[in-house]
Write an enzyme that holds these catalytic residues in place. Sequence first.
Site, mmCIF file in Angstrom:
data_model
loop_
_atom_site.group_PDB
_atom_site.id
_atom_site.type_symbol
_atom_site.label_atom_id
_atom_site.label_comp_id
_atom_site.label_asym_id
_atom_site.label_seq_id
_atom_site.Cartn_x
_atom_site.Cartn_y
_atom_site.Cartn_z
ATOM 1 N N LEU A 1 0.830 4.590 10.425
ATOM 2 C CA LEU A 1 0.468 5.797 11.084
ATOM 3 C C LEU A 1 0.232 5.956 12.496
ATOM 4 C CD1 LEU A 1 -0.314 8.442 9.895
ATOM 5 C CD2 LEU A 1 -2.823 8.032 9.453
ATOM 6 N N GLU A 2 -0.361 4.661 12.976
ATOM 7 C CA GLU A 2 -0.333 4.576 14.454
ATOM 8 C C GLU A 2 -0.341 2.991 14.731
ATOM 9 O OE1 GLU A 2 -4.764 5.382 14.375
ATOM 10 O OE2 GLU A 2 -5.011 3.504 13.445
ATOM 11 N N HIS B 1 -2.303 -10.821 -2.400
ATOM 12 C CA HIS B 1 -4.030 -10.618 -2.765
ATOM 13 C C HIS B 1 -4.244 -10.275 -3.759
ATOM 14 C CE1 HIS B 1 -4.591 -10.261 1.867
ATOM 15 N NE2 HIS B 1 -3.938 -11.485 1.771
ATOM 16 N N GLN C 1 -0.046 -6.494 0.239
ATOM 17 C CA GLN C 1 -1.245 -6.916 0.437
ATOM 18 C C GLN C 1 -2.134 -6.047 -0.587
ATOM 19 O OE1 GLN C 1 -2.501 -7.467 4.704
ATOM 20 N NE2 GLN C 1 -0.762 -6.138 4.769
ATOM 21 N N ALA D 1 3.616 7.402 6.152
ATOM 22 C CA ALA D 1 4.712 6.540 5.134
ATOM 23 C C ALA D 1 5.575 7.430 4.352
ATOM 24 C CB ALA D 1 4.000 5.436 4.252
ATOM 25 N N VAL E 1 -3.396 -4.261 -4.151
ATOM 26 C CA VAL E 1 -3.601 -4.654 -5.338
ATOM 27 C C VAL E 1 -3.174 -3.766 -6.588
ATOM 28 C CG1 VAL E 1 -5.460 -6.428 -4.703
ATOM 29 C CG2 VAL E 1 -6.094 -3.779 -5.383
ATOM 30 N N CYS F 1 -10.760 -19.688 -22.826
ATOM 31 C CA CYS F 1 -11.724 -20.806 -23.022
ATOM 32 C C CYS F 1 -13.118 -20.561 -23.617
ATOM 33 C CB CYS F 1 -11.746 -21.532 -21.635
ATOM 34 S SG CYS F 1 -12.766 -20.465 -20.456
ATOM 35 N N ARG G 1 -12.707 1.037 -8.210
ATOM 36 C CA ARG G 1 -11.326 0.985 -7.666
ATOM 37 C C ARG G 1 -10.027 1.123 -8.621
ATOM 38 N NH1 ARG G 1 -10.377 -3.266 -3.584
ATOM 39 N NH2 ARG G 1 -8.495 -2.358 -3.262
ATOM 40 N N CYS H 1 -10.219 -15.823 -15.341
ATOM 41 C CA CYS H 1 -11.516 -16.740 -15.728
ATOM 42 C C CYS H 1 -11.829 -17.569 -14.498
ATOM 43 C CB CYS H 1 -11.190 -17.429 -17.028
ATOM 44 S SG CYS H 1 -12.649 -18.321 -17.624
#
Length: 240
Positions: A205-206, A111, A93, A222, A95, A141, A58, A119
Amino acid sequence: MIADNIFILTGAGISAESGLATFRDADGLWEGYPVMEVASIQAYDRNPARVLEFYNLRRAQQLNAKPNRAHVALAQLEAHWRAHGGSVTICTQNVDSLHEQAGSTRVIHMHGEINKARCHDCGDVTLADGDLSPALGCAACGRIGGMRPHIVWFGETPLEMDAIYDALATADLFVSIGTSGAVYPAAGFVSAVRRAGAPTMEMNLEPSENAEAFDLARYGKAGDVVPEWVTDMIKLSALR
Ligand code: BV8
């Protein structure tokens, strides 16, 4: 102003026309991965390599994605509202960073963000535009094998909830764009604002799973309905 403080919740649907897959349109399976098998803390503990592979896929997709007309329109709304003493808060929501790329400056990623890594051990968050692997070490670390996507999975607490609740408390208009209303606590924000007496609207959309919670709605892509709505809002604000 029609509304001084607008709270806008966005979901995967606003990025669909930028070429990024949504959860729902992939019919629950996403790039061949059942969402709960790659977006939950249990899945990461069970098979970190598979989860990292899913997010590497992604992340690569996001690199080519560009903001669409809906993202740009929301940035224009924020600039106009800010110039007239109002505020627009986008709680996404998603990313991806398409809201920021379009020019929005007040964006909360509840999110997480796919271009950041965290980490597992010390919690240090760094930018990560390349693949994550179990062999990676933490720059803070030094632990090897604990670098995970800075993403909130099912069973984990969303980020910046205090800031979100503060923005919801002062919202005098709540707008939801491109989300199925399937996941909490995001899907419950509209009810909190309704209880406080502010108007609510969805653009999707719906009809979403919580469509009945909205006073107003505009259905369509949109990239079409959001710019139209922003144009209407700016025209109306000029009349006040
Ligand atoms: C938490 C990771 C405690 C990043 C995601 C039982 C009842 C109620 C709740 C629960 C329950 N059991 C468990 C829970 C809690 C759980 C939950 O809600 N589960 C669901 C399945 C019931 N939630 C959690 O675990 C959350 N944590 O609750 O902690 C807490 C609570 C409050 C305060 C403190 C602590 C954490 C959830 C986070 C999970 N991570 N993403 C990533 O991989 O991307 S979830 C992921 O799916 C999204 O982030 C989003 O939140 C969710 C739904 O996605 P959408 O964005 O809505 O996308 P979707 O595909 O579903 O829909 C797209 C929509 O767009 C559709 O309607 C479509 O029609 C429309 N569309 C498509 N194309 C277009 C379009 N619209 C306009 N234009 C287009 N072109």
